[in-house]
Design an enzyme around this catalytic site. Structure first.
Site, PDB file in Angstrom:
ATOM      1  N   ASP A   1      51.958  31.365  35.983  1.00 20.88           N
ATOM      2  CA  ASP A   1      53.303  31.082  35.489  1.00 20.88           C
ATOM      3  C   ASP A   1      53.792  29.701  35.918  1.00 20.88           C
ATOM      4  O   ASP A   1      54.802  29.220  35.398  1.00 20.88           O
ATOM      5  CB  ASP A   1      54.280  32.153  35.984  1.00 20.88           C
ATOM      6  CG  ASP A   1      54.029  33.491  35.313  1.00 20.88           C
ATOM      7  OD1 ASP A   1      54.371  33.635  34.134  1.00 20.88           O
ATOM      8  OD2 ASP A   1      53.442  34.383  35.962  1.00 20.88           O
TER       9      ASP A   1
ATOM     10  N   GLU B   1      36.242  39.482  29.989  1.00 17.04           N
ATOM     11  CA  GLU B   1      35.680  40.615  30.717  1.00 17.04           C
ATOM     12  C   GLU B   1      36.828  41.512  31.174  1.00 17.04           C
ATOM     13  O   GLU B   1      37.357  41.349  32.275  1.00 17.04           O
ATOM     14  CB  GLU B   1      34.868  40.130  31.921  1.00 17.04           C
ATOM     15  CG  GLU B   1      34.232  41.275  32.709  1.00 17.04           C
ATOM     16  CD  GLU B   1      34.130  40.997  34.200  1.00 17.04           C
ATOM     17  OE1 GLU B   1      33.193  41.517  34.826  1.00 17.04           O
ATOM     18  OE2 GLU B   1      34.994  40.277  34.743  1.00 17.04           O
TER      19      GLU B   1
ATOM     20  N   ASN C   1      41.234  33.508  37.965  1.00 16.74           N
ATOM     21  CA  ASN C   1      42.113  34.470  38.627  1.00 16.74           C
ATOM     22  C   ASN C   1      42.324  34.092  40.081  1.00 16.74           C
ATOM     23  O   ASN C   1      43.425  34.195  40.604  1.00 16.74           O
ATOM     24  CB  ASN C   1      41.526  35.879  38.562  1.00 16.74           C
ATOM     25  CG  ASN C   1      42.362  36.882  39.324  1.00 16.74           C
ATOM     26  OD1 ASN C   1      43.442  37.249  38.894  1.00 16.74           O
ATOM     27  ND2 ASN C   1      41.875  37.317  40.483  1.00 16.74           N
TER      28      ASN C   1
ATOM     29  N   ASP D   1      36.383  35.502  33.147  1.00 16.42           N
ATOM     30  CA  ASP D   1      36.075  36.477  34.181  1.00 16.42           C
ATOM     31  C   ASP D   1      37.326  37.229  34.617  1.00 16.42           C
ATOM     32  O   ASP D   1      38.418  36.655  34.705  1.00 16.42           O
ATOM     33  CB  ASP D   1      35.480  35.734  35.384  1.00 16.42           C
ATOM     34  CG  ASP D   1      35.101  36.651  36.513  1.00 16.42           C
ATOM     35  OD1 ASP D   1      34.155  37.434  36.345  1.00 16.42           O
ATOM     36  OD2 ASP D   1      35.770  36.594  37.579  1.00 16.42           O
TER      37      ASP D   1
END
EC number: 3.2.1.1
Length: 450
Positions: A202, A257, A145, A233
């Site tokens: 993207d 998660e 992320n 995560d």
């Protein structure tokens, strides 16, 4: 994940003395030939979360875990989940959740150290090899992320400087402001975390390095390092198709998660990602049941009740170890119910009675099969039946005294016993399959055919 160390008080958890004093006839894996365990891929037995927050620094952790994989395999585990294994911004101090170089497993001198907090490249390679020798899959913790540790650069999309210039020593997956939000594609995705640069999934370049290229993270981790599966995560921060595409590129057990106590939300994410999810709904129902002294909470909605094949159940992990007195009762619940149980390292190795944990793992692997019938629940008592062959009856008693209850089994005129050893009864079921069972105060029993 977490970025703040917390003081974990072992005194907050149930001691073995709070369970029943009866120790006779406890069935453990050490009493059973290992041939009774069929080698399966991750998801068939029990997963070990092989770390906790702030494990000892100094590059010793991979060796510590390697020293335990043989005993974990013998106990009935089929997989170990490792922390993020590559170099992060805080170098030898980092728990890995602030990733910088996805291909530095402890071999490049950057971010203040050569080794990671956990050890060197050769040490993690030795650990993975030892795990495979002992029929354990190795689950990699994937943090995609956000990134950390980039140098400052002028960013035309913000009009100022951002920490988005990533030039890792491995020379692989270099990144710039184009690969983070905002950029020329869009300004944001599902969610950022902690003020760190938020990776843009993207972008074709990002997708290629995550899972498309022959030397992508997914394929390098699978084909070069030997990881077998993936724990993603903070999947709230990006779309489910990221996990789906990664998994489809390399296969392997995959769990996300998605931190949410709503079972329907977890089910929706798992279906879209085509992956398993940690069953936070089950976690919160157990917390409410055992902390709130109301076992009717176990009748609540959980992912394991909606789709047990996508539910990874757990009592505690590195992020949330607030739970609660009577942890063994919670483990008795997840080990006897549907879903794929995950055991927290410190619960198994430090805080709880390992013999009783091994006993529950044995019960899970040998008795807990088939669908589930929920037979009874009130504030203090909970009874459920697994309908497989041979199946079981689990009786959890959170009161201050022994309790007895008549229950409906799947066995007629059959002698049964408690496989935990907490009760010495060996009753015979009636012709109509009913039988009376018992459970100790703040304890549990698990009944099956003798």
């Amino acid at each position: 994940m977490k970025y703040i160390s917390v003081l974990l008080l072992a005194a907050a958890f149930v001691s073995c003395g709070e369970e029943a004093d009866v120790e006779q006839d406890i069935q453990t894996n050490n009493e059973i030939p290992t041939t009774e365990f069929n080698t399966k891929a991750a998801g068939g037995k029990v997963m070990m979360q092989a770390f906790y927050w702030d494990v000892p620094a100094g590059g010793t952790w991979w060796n510590t875990v390697q020293g335990k994989v043989s005993s974990w395999s013998s106990a009935g585990f089929d997989a170990i989940w490792l922390p993020p294994a590559t170099k992060a911004q805080n170098g030898g101090y980092s728990m890995g959740y602030d990733p910088f170089d996805y291909f530095d497993f402890g071999s490049y001198n950057q971010m203040g150290s050569v080794e990671t907090r956990f050890g060197s490249l050769s040490e993690i390679q030795a650990l993975i090899s030892a795990a495979h020798t002992n029929n354990l899959d190795v689950i990699a913790d994937i943090v995609v992320n956000h990134n950390s540790g980039g140098a400052s650069q002028y960013n035309p999309f913000t009009g100022g400087n951002t920490w988005t210039d990533f030039q890792p020593a491995s020379g692989m997956f270099t990144r710039s402001y184009y690969d983070f939000h905002p950029n020329d594609y869009h300004s944001a995705d599902a969610g950022a975390f902690g003020g760190f640069p938020d990776l843009c999934h993207d972008k074709q370049y990002v997708q290629d390095w995550l899972y498309n290229n022959s030397n992508s993270i997914a394929k390098y981790y699978k084909n070069v390092m030997g990881f077998d599966g993936w724990r993603f995560d903070y999947v709230k921060g990006f779309e489910p198709w990221v996990v789906k595409n990664f998994k489809n590129a390399v296969g392997g057990f995959t769990v996300g998660e998605y931190w949410d106590g709503n079972a329907a939300t977890l089910e929706s994410w798992a279906n879209q990602a085509e992956a398993s999810a940690f069953d936070f709904a089950c976690y919160y129902r157990m917390r409410d049941a055992f902390m709130g002294n109301d076992l009717t909470q176990l009748n609540g909605d959980m992912l394991l009740k909606r789709n047990s094949y996508k539910a990874v159940t757990f009592v505690a992990n590195h992020d949330t170890d607030e739970i609660y007195n009577h942890k063994l009762l919670a483990y008795a619940y997840i080990m006897t119910h549907e879903g794929y149980p995950c055991v927290f390292y410190r619960d198994y190795e430090e805080w709880l009675d390992k013999n009783k944990m091994n006993n529950l793992i044995w019960i899970h692997n040998n008795k807990a099969s088939g669908t589930t019938s929920y037979l009874y629940a009130d504030n203090d008592e909970y009874v459920a039946r697994r309908n497989g062959s041979p199946g079981l009856i689990v009786y959890i008693n959170n009161s201050d005294s022994w309790r007895e209850r008549w229950v409906d089994t799947n066995w007629a005129n059959t002698v049964i016993k408690d496989y935990t050893g907490n009760s010495g009864w060996e009753p015979t079921t009636q012709a109509d399959t009913w039988v009376k069972v018992e459970a100790p105060p703040h304890g549990y029993t698990v009944w099956s055919v003798k």
